[in-house]
Design a protein around this motif. Structure first.
Motif, short mmCIF file in Angstrom:
data_model
loop_
_atom_site.label_atom_id
_atom_site.label_comp_id
_atom_site.label_asym_id
_atom_site.label_seq_id
_atom_site.Cartn_x
_atom_site.Cartn_y
_atom_site.Cartn_z
N GLU A 1 44.42 50.34 40.72
CA GLU A 1 43.09 49.82 40.97
C GLU A 1 43.08 48.93 42.19
O GLU A 1 42.98 47.72 42.05
CB GLU A 1 42.61 49.01 39.77
N PRO A 2 43.16 49.52 43.37
CA PRO A 2 43.12 48.68 44.55
C PRO A 2 41.81 47.92 44.62
O PRO A 2 40.77 48.45 44.26
CB PRO A 2 43.26 49.69 45.70
N GLY A 3 41.88 46.69 45.05
CA GLY A 3 40.68 45.90 45.24
C GLY A 3 40.17 45.23 43.98
O GLY A 3 39.36 44.32 44.05
N ALA A 4 40.65 45.65 42.80
CA ALA A 4 40.17 45.03 41.57
C ALA A 4 40.76 43.63 41.45
O ALA A 4 41.77 43.32 42.07
CB ALA A 4 40.56 45.88 40.37
N ARG A 5 40.10 42.80 40.65
CA ARG A 5 40.66 41.47 40.42
C ARG A 5 41.99 41.59 39.70
O ARG A 5 42.12 42.39 38.79
CB ARG A 5 39.72 40.65 39.55
#
Lengths: 335, 346, 321
Positions: free
Chosen positions: A272-276
């Protein structure tokens, strides 16, 4: 090889209730509390923790390298069944560098900048075997350098430490540690300062060498991804104690302690790139201000009232131990 | 979720001028011969001019709200390039365009404005804070000097920035050494944010932090981007982190950009053999006990880089031409550039 | 986003623990730092440091209040009685006053003369060291911050200055300028500024390489602010140590020059001049005229050096515990 009086042991190293304290104005403060650890010949074990977890102090305690104001105050350190806390200083010195060796993050901790590599390596051999034939010893030095992947070992014996790059210097330090074929190697963040390509080379090298020689290896690191690559079993330390212990896959896939779970989940994954990122709130408590009960409870998402009681490392399933009042059950696992 | 909308936004922005453009930037470090060396040279000693191409003809752009990751190993020049972008170092050759204006050819007033728009977060949070400044002063000094907000609103402005960075504003009277590493980094971020930048250069900004603290700071970076429409140049050796946070990735090797592209593209289809090798060495929780296919050899000294393509002595696919000519950076897919002779073979 | 604790644990924290957990996760209460107070404490806890400080404080007070402490004003010719000349320590004058340290060849009470001499010596030492410190620091800072030609120029000047024996430079200067407190201060400043310049430059170069200076530049702060607000205050610890030692050196250099008769005029005798005055009577058995001012000078210099030594240990980061 000398065998100890106490007889054989299944384990190369066993720590029983190790406690290391630092004496200060406010009395003795424990940096490491009640650590139990056991490692068999040929096994690679990871000792994982963040700064202030006591992982390096544990390593130095085993080697007998804790200096004032620190001291090992409790417990047994059994190397091949021989308690290092009870042996005379002379015996300890003889064991160090011969039966056990340490590799540091900064290889210059081992290397003397003004001496040639061959001088330092020869010294490491003759210190433990004064009568050895010079040519044999020299050949051993050369072979050791070649083994850790240093090109032209014959020639490089004549070099000084500053003539090597950082990665090569670490290899030399490893070669010196391996020189007397020790039973135990303690590696304290040996690849943290190195580039990933060099780190990969050194990890591959260490793995191969320990397998070939049946050397027990304790790899101290903050980096779970390195541990995943290298080790068979993992000890997770937090605030001076081991909070979880078990086989690598179990620990990574099904952590029982909320801290271990938090550590694993806070590493960016490919999914999940970019996810918190998952974040553990707060920070490791300072050594002189430890919370009571479970030391992780102020940061724990699952905290309950009974977490204020002291908690022991208890067995939880096959070969696994956890120090938690409410270990994460299978149902709560988040992969 | 942020990332998807981001990619679209970046594409839409492509028509406009990018926020920052690095145009054929080169940075050489030269050791000038001192008097003794000059004398020796006069007397016939060989002149030993040591020149390092820390950055060699690098070009790329950063768009508004975009996170660009700059990765590479030690000595690849990523930190130097980061410092040049942040205005702390100057390029030997090449131009830096901010909103289309060459920063070297504007009035000093304008240059100061540009400088404030690009801020930097450093690797060692303790070293980046003046040990004799209370943190309130450290954060407010530049904002006050440049009158970023009217003096009457200054206290509220600083408190807001500190809160946003997760620093308790009541601790403004303390000194940096009283804080933990993570807290110090938050203070450094607050200091940068206080002058309202548009681009933040993070030079290994999470490298010295513990894993659990690292996650906190990375989340903070993402939150601040949403809040202030910030763009980031994220300089790091940690490929896992760069992959997580970046929209686009630039890979450097020995001073040169060898590949750049969107994160998804570059990680899915790395084109340059160096990128392929580098990505193959990154340890992750998923790969366990895999035996690495390690890249042979060491990184050559930047003082004496190999001829042609710098990577050829370590490259498994090296050809004759690789020793002779520097491969140009060419588009291999839409928005994906790579500098490798293999792409010319067809 | 800012309150990490609540984000992580909405609703899961037992209310009984909430306050304690919030306290543990909030900023840990570090002890307030008082670097100056701590440094002073560490100087005073060392026996030699304590002795040195006591000596220096005592002598400073004595010099400062010489006017009130001294039984007579040694430069008021009206109160001097030539008949009282060269009286041994403890003798009584005709007027019934006891000369505890004896008198000199003018019939001056030696104790009073020493107090006044101490005042002159300390004033000259501190004034010259202070002026040299300011000049040297500016030169060193400029040199370190701008580098290049300016640096080369300043540092070669420092090299030249330091390659001459200070006493020689002072002798030549005083021969040209003549006598007087101002003249000797000028001579001492000229011989000493180079030490400060070199110290500050070294410290400033280290500080300039640290990232907080990069950060200040990134924040577009002008060079003047970067050097004066950021770099200089961080160069202070080594500077303080050098300054303490240099005060002692200035005092002894001034005493030497006065002893040689080219320092201060007879009307404002310093310790050096007092020693010189008694010198000719040494062999005739009147030892006290030279020895007591000598002891005062010795105490002063040893005291300052003890304090300086201890300060160096305390302020040098290499020796920090």
């Amino acid at each position: 090889m000398m065998t100890s009086m106490t007889g054989r042991s299944d384990y190369t190293l066993e720590l029983r209730g190790l406690e290391t304290v630092f004496d200060g104005d406010k009395g003795a403060i424990a940096a490491v509390r009640n650590v139990n650890l056991a490692i068999k010949p040929g096994e690679i074990v990871g000792l994982v923790g963040e700064s202030g977890s006591g992982k390096s102090v544990t390593g130095l305690s085993i080697m007998g390298l804790i200096d004032r104001p620190g001291r090992v105050s409790k417990g047994e350190i059994l190397l091949n069944g021989e308690d290092l806390r009870k042996v005379p200083a002379k015996r300890l010195r003889a064991l160090r560098g011969d039966r056990m060796a340490m590799i540091f993050q900064d290889p210059m901790m081992t290397l003397n900048p003004v001496l040639r590599i061959d001088t330092q390596m020869m010294e490491a051999i003759t210190a433990h075997d004064p009568k050895i034939d010079k040519t044999i010893a020299r050949n051993r030095c050369r072979d050791a350098l070649g083994m850790v992947g240093i090109p032209d070992p014959e020639e490089r014996l004549y070099a000084y430490p500053h003539q090597f790059s950082g990665g090569m210097r670490q290899r030399v330090a490893i070669a010196i540690a391996m020189l007397n074929n020790p039973d135990l190697i303690i590696a304290d963040e040996p690849t943290t300062a190195l580039d990933v390509t060099i780190q990969a080379q050194i990890i591959a090298e260490m793995q191969k060498l320990c397998k070939e020689r049946d050397t027990a290896l304790i790899w101290i690191t903050h980096d779970l991804t390195v541990v995943a690559e290298l080790t068979q079993r993992v000890y997770v330390m937090y605030a001076g104690s081991v909070v979880e212990e078990g086989p690598l896959d179990d620990i990574l896939d099904r952590p029982l302690h909320p801290y271990t779970q938090g550590l694993i989940r806070s590493i960016p994954s490919d999914n999940e790139p970019g996810a918190r990122l998952f974040q553990i709130p707060g920070m490791t408590p300072p050594i002189d201000r430890m919370p009571k009960g479970c030391r992780f409870h102020p940061r724990c998402p699952y905290v309950q009232l009974d977490c204020l009681n002291d908690v022991d490392l208890v067995e939880q399933g096959a070969g696994r131990h956890v120090r938690c009042v409410h270990p994460i059950s299978q149902g709560e696992q988040i992969s | 979720m942020i990332s998807n909308s981001q990619t679209q936004l970046a594409t839409a922005d492509d028509q406009q001028a990018p926020l920052l453009e690095i145009d054929h930037v080169t940075r050489r470090f030269e050791r000038k011969p001192d008097f003794a060396a000059k004398l020796a040279a006069r007397l016939g000693a060989p002149i030993n001019r040591r020149t390092v191409h820390a950055v060699d003809d690098a070009s790329f752009a950063i768009h508004r709200r975009e996170v660009v990751g700059l990765v590479g190993e030690s000595g690849c020049g990523k930190s130097t390039l980061g410092r040049i972008v942040a205005g702390i170092d100057n390029p030997t050759e090449g131009r830096i365009l901010y909103n289309g204006d060459d920063v070297a050819h504007v009035s000093s007033e304008e240059a100061r404005r540009f400088q404030l728009k690009i801020q930097m977060i450093f690797q060692d949070p303790l070293d980046s804070l003046n040990p004799r400044y209370r943190i309130g002063k450290a954060v407010s000094e530049a904002a006050r000097y440049h009158k970023v907000v009217p003096e009457a609103e200054m206290t509220a402005h600083i408190e807001k920035v500190l809160l946003q960075c997760g620093v308790d504003p009541t601790t403004q009277n303390r000194f940096p050494h009283q804080f933990s590493g993570g807290q110090r980094q938050r203070i450094g971020i607050a200091r940068a944010l206080a002058v309202r930048p548009e681009l933040v250069v993070c030079d290994e900004a999470v490298a010295s932090l513990d894993v659990s603290i690292q996650a906190q700071i990375i989340n903070l970076f993402m939150d601040l981007r949403d809040e202030y429409d910030l763009a980031y140049l994220f300089v790091s050796h940690d490929i896992g982190v760069v992959r997580h946070i970046s929209d686009r990735v630039v890979v450097m090797y020995l001073g040169r950009i060898v590949e750049q592209g969107t994160t998804a593209d570059l990680f899915a289809k790395p084109n340059h053999p160096y990128t392929q090798a580098l990505l193959g060495q990154v340890p992750s929780l998923k790969r366990r006990h895999s035996s690495f296919h390690t890249i042979k050899g060491e990184i050559p000294s930047p003082l004496k880089p190999p001829s042609g393509c710098h990577f050829h002595p370590r490259c498994p696919h090296a050809m004759d031409i690789c020793k002779q000519a520097r491969p140009p950076l060419k588009e291999v897919a839409s928005g994906h550039m790579s500098a490798c002779h293999l792409n010319d073979k067809g | 986003m800012t309150d990490l604790t609540t984000e992580m644990k909405q609703g899961t924290i037992p209310p009984e623990l909430a306050a304690e957990i919030a306290a543990a996760n909030s900023f840990p209460p570090e002890p307030p730092a008082r670097p100056v107070r701590r440094a002073i404490k560490r100087v005073l806890t060392d026996p030699l440091g304590l002795v040195g400080t006591l000596i220096v404080v005592l002598l400073l007070l004595a010099a400062l209040f010489a006017h009130w402490i001294a039984p007579q004003n040694p430069y008021d010719l009206a109160v001097l009685d030539i008949m009282d000349n060269r009286l041994s320590p403890g003798s009584e004058s005709f007027s019934g006053m006891t000369y505890w340290l004896g008198t000199d060849d003018q019939g001056r009470d030696l104790f009073s003369a020493i107090l006044y001499g101490l005042r002159t010596s300390i004033f000259v030492g501190i004034a010259s060291a202070g002026i040299a410190l300011v000049i040297g620091s500016v030169m060193g800072l400029v040199s370190a911050y701008f580098g290049g030609r300016i640096d080369t120029l300043v540092m070669r000047l420092v090299d030249i200055q330091l390659s001459f024996p200070p006493i020689l430079v002072a002798l030549i200067l005083l021969a040209i300028l003549g006598q007087g407190v101002d003249k000797i201060i000028v001579a001492l400043v000229v011989t000493q500024w180079a030490y400060y310049a070199r110290t500050v430059r070294g410290a400033a170069l280290v500080e300039r390489g640290r990232t907080y200076v990069d950060a200040a530049r990134c924040l577009a702060l002008p060079s003047r602010m970067v050097t004066l607000n950021h770099i200089l205050p961080n160069c202070l610890p080594p500077l303080i140590v050098v300054a303490t030692m240099r005060v002692a050196y200035a005092v002894s250099l001034e005493a030497t020059l006065s002893f040689l008769g080219i320092g201060l005029p007879v009307t404002e005798p310093s310790l050096g001049l007092l020693i010189s005055n008694g010198n000719k009577y040494m062999l005739s058995g009147d030892w006290w005229i030279s020895v007591f001012p000598g002891v005062a000078l010795l105490l002063l210099i040893v005291g300052i050096n003890l304090v300086g030594d201890r300060l160096r240990d305390v302020l040098n980061p290499k020796f920090k515990d």
